[in-house]
Structures are given as structure tokens and as C-alpha cells.
Design an enzyme around this catalytic site. Structure first.
Site, PDB file in Angstrom:
ATOM      1  N   ASP A  74      68.532  78.608  81.932  1.00  0.00           N
ATOM      2  CA  ASP A  74      67.269  77.934  81.230  1.00  0.00           C
ATOM      3  C   ASP A  74      66.479  78.444  81.947  1.00  0.00           C
ATOM      4  O   ASP A  74      65.891  78.750  83.311  1.00  0.00           O
ATOM      5  CB  ASP A  74      67.648  76.370  81.631  1.00  0.00           C
ATOM      6  CG  ASP A  74      66.621  75.108  80.957  1.00  0.00           C
ATOM      7  OD1 ASP A  74      65.151  76.182  81.456  1.00  0.00           O
ATOM      8  OD2 ASP A  74      66.872  74.521  80.551  1.00  0.00           O
ATOM      9  N   ILE A  75      65.305  79.254  81.174  1.00  0.00           N
ATOM     10  CA  ILE A  75      64.186  79.655  81.395  1.00  0.00           C
ATOM     11  C   ILE A  75      63.429  78.475  82.306  1.00  0.00           C
ATOM     12  O   ILE A  75      61.943  79.372  83.425  1.00  0.00           O
ATOM     13  CB  ILE A  75      62.876  80.129  80.176  1.00  0.00           C
ATOM     14  CG1 ILE A  75      63.183  79.652  79.202  1.00  0.00           C
ATOM     15  CG2 ILE A  75      64.221  81.404  79.819  1.00  0.00           C
ATOM     16  CD1 ILE A  75      61.877  79.756  77.969  1.00  0.00           C
TER      17      ILE A  75
ATOM     18  N   HIS B 292      72.962  72.388  73.490  1.00  0.00           N
ATOM     19  CA  HIS B 292      72.935  73.252  74.138  1.00  0.00           C
ATOM     20  C   HIS B 292      73.494  71.290  75.252  1.00  0.00           C
ATOM     21  O   HIS B 292      72.647  71.084  75.020  1.00  0.00           O
ATOM     22  CB  HIS B 292      71.572  74.590  73.974  1.00  0.00           C
ATOM     23  CG  HIS B 292      70.391  73.286  74.768  1.00  0.00           C
ATOM     24  ND1 HIS B 292      70.173  72.722  72.983  1.00  0.00           N
ATOM     25  CD2 HIS B 292      69.628  73.000  74.913  1.00  0.00           C
ATOM     26  CE1 HIS B 292      69.005  72.276  72.840  1.00  0.00           C
ATOM     27  NE2 HIS B 292      68.587  72.297  74.761  1.00  0.00           N
ATOM     28  N   LEU B 293      73.954  72.537  76.149  1.00  0.00           N
ATOM     29  CA  LEU B 293      74.734  71.990  76.911  1.00  0.00           C
ATOM     30  C   LEU B 293      73.993  71.974  78.170  1.00  0.00           C
ATOM     31  O   LEU B 293      74.512  73.259  78.793  1.00  0.00           O
ATOM     32  CB  LEU B 293      76.398  71.278  77.243  1.00  0.00           C
ATOM     33  CG  LEU B 293      76.784  71.344  78.559  1.00  0.00           C
ATOM     34  CD1 LEU B 293      76.639  69.694  78.459  1.00  0.00           C
ATOM     35  CD2 LEU B 293      78.279  71.430  78.937  1.00  0.00           C
ATOM     36  N   HIS B 294      73.402  70.902  79.067  1.00  0.00           N
ATOM     37  CA  HIS B 294      72.473  71.166  79.630  1.00  0.00           C
ATOM     38  C   HIS B 294      73.469  71.385  81.786  1.00  0.00           C
ATOM     39  O   HIS B 294      74.235  70.050  81.057  1.00  0.00           O
ATOM     40  CB  HIS B 294      71.340  70.196  80.572  1.00  0.00           C
ATOM     41  CG  HIS B 294      69.543  70.659  79.571  1.00  0.00           C
ATOM     42  ND1 HIS B 294      68.803  71.252  79.864  1.00  0.00           N
ATOM     43  CD2 HIS B 294      70.206  69.613  78.141  1.00  0.00           C
ATOM     44  CE1 HIS B 294      68.323  71.172  78.669  1.00  0.00           C
ATOM     45  NE2 HIS B 294      68.407  70.506  77.698  1.00  0.00           N
TER      46      HIS B 294
END
Length: 172
Positions: free
Chosen positions: A49-50, A118-120
Site C-alpha cells: 500500500d502506498i 482490494h483486500l487490506h
């Protein structure tokens, strides 16, 4: 099936233009050279993740454009399980040993920043950054386990509904 337009997305339809400009579609298709792919198979990719909310923060996204977790249906259970498995595998590869202290989850519309499922993957979750705590503990964040329970309930309800249509006099 996921990826189709879905009323539960609050009418958030997407066009071909949206898919072409979707940053996660570009990353999944390796059209965004600044992102290192940490894991990949024919269906999904994983990358950092950015704007990390924890010491380890990765995103697992399907290559197929799916708007959000609200787009998922019972036949997407395998996809969610696969996304979670890849997330756990990346954590292991990054030497995260305590898989009890992690969070795997999805933001729920309208609280999504990128309209692509999207899965964190966050670890250790006990060390989530203070500024990010609310993002990953609020009503607008659903864990992978909670989502799977809802999808399995929907699958069960669909089967029962089918049986009730076939045998209405037996169903109560």
C-alpha cells in the site's frame, strides 16, 4: 457473479473508460512500472500500500475489475478465500510470524478510495498507526471473515430459496 453491474453498489456502475483508468487494473496488468508485485497468479496480484497504516500493509486485488466487496456474491467465496491466503503468504514471506495479530479486510462503499476490490493486509495489527486506527476498525471496514460469513449465508439462503421454490408445500 462479481464484476457485473450490481444494484447493491448503490448504482456505482463503471464503464470501460473507468476500467482503463483504474490504477489497480493498471497495476494488475503491469502497466504501472512503479509498483513492485509481491505475489501474483492468474487471478490476483499483491503489492504494498502506498499509504501504509501499519508496519506491514499490503493490498491484494483481483485482476478482473470488481467494484467493491458489495459487488461480491456467494459464488465469489473462493476468490475471497484465495485473496486472504495470498495475503497471509506474503506476510509469511515478509517474516511476519504472529498471524494472530493481523487484519485482513475490505472498506465498504462509500468509504473506498479506489473503486476496485482490494483486500487490506495489515500486520502487526496491534501496531496499526494511530492516525489509521479508525480506518480499519470502523463500520466502513469489514474483515475477510465477516465478509465470508455474509457470503456463505447468502449462498445458504439461495439454496433454501431454491428448495422452497421446488417444494413449496414442504418448506415452512
Amino acid at each position: 457473479m462479481a464484476g457485473e453491474k450490481c444494484v447493491s453498489d448503490n448504482q456505482q456502475d463503471f464503464s470501460d473508460d473507468d476500467v482503463e483508468t483504474c490504477i489497480f487494473c493498471q497495476i494488475a496488468n503491469r502497466e504501472y512500472p512503479h509498483t513492485e508485485i509481491l505475489a501474483e497468479d492468474e487471478d490476483i496480484v499483491c503489492f504494498e500500500d502506498i499509504d501504509p497504516g501499519a508496519p506491514h500493509h499490503y493490498l491484494v486485488v483481483p485482476k478482473k475489475h470488481i467494484y467493491s466487496c458489495l459487488s461480491l456474491q456467494a459464488d465469489d467465496i473462493k476468490l475471497v478465500k484465495k485473496m486472504a491466503a495470498v495475503g497471509r503468504d506474503v506476510l509469511k514471506a515478509k517474516n511476519v510470524t504472529n498471524l494472530e495479530d493481523i487484519s485482513l479486510g475490505f472498506h465498504v462503499p462509500p468509504k473506498i478510495t479506489v473503486p476496485h476490490l482490494h483486500l487490506h493486509v495489515l500486520a502487526p495489527f496491534s501496531q496499526v498507526f494511530k492516525w489509521a486506527e479508525f480506518k480499519y476498525t470502523s463500520f466502513w471496514y469489514i474483515t475477510e471473515e465477516e465478509l465470508l460469513q455474509r457470503l456463505m449465508k447468502n449462498e445458504k439462503d439461495e439454496r433454501i430459496g431454491h428448495i422452497n421454490r421446488i417444494l413449496p408445500e414442504v418448506a415452512m
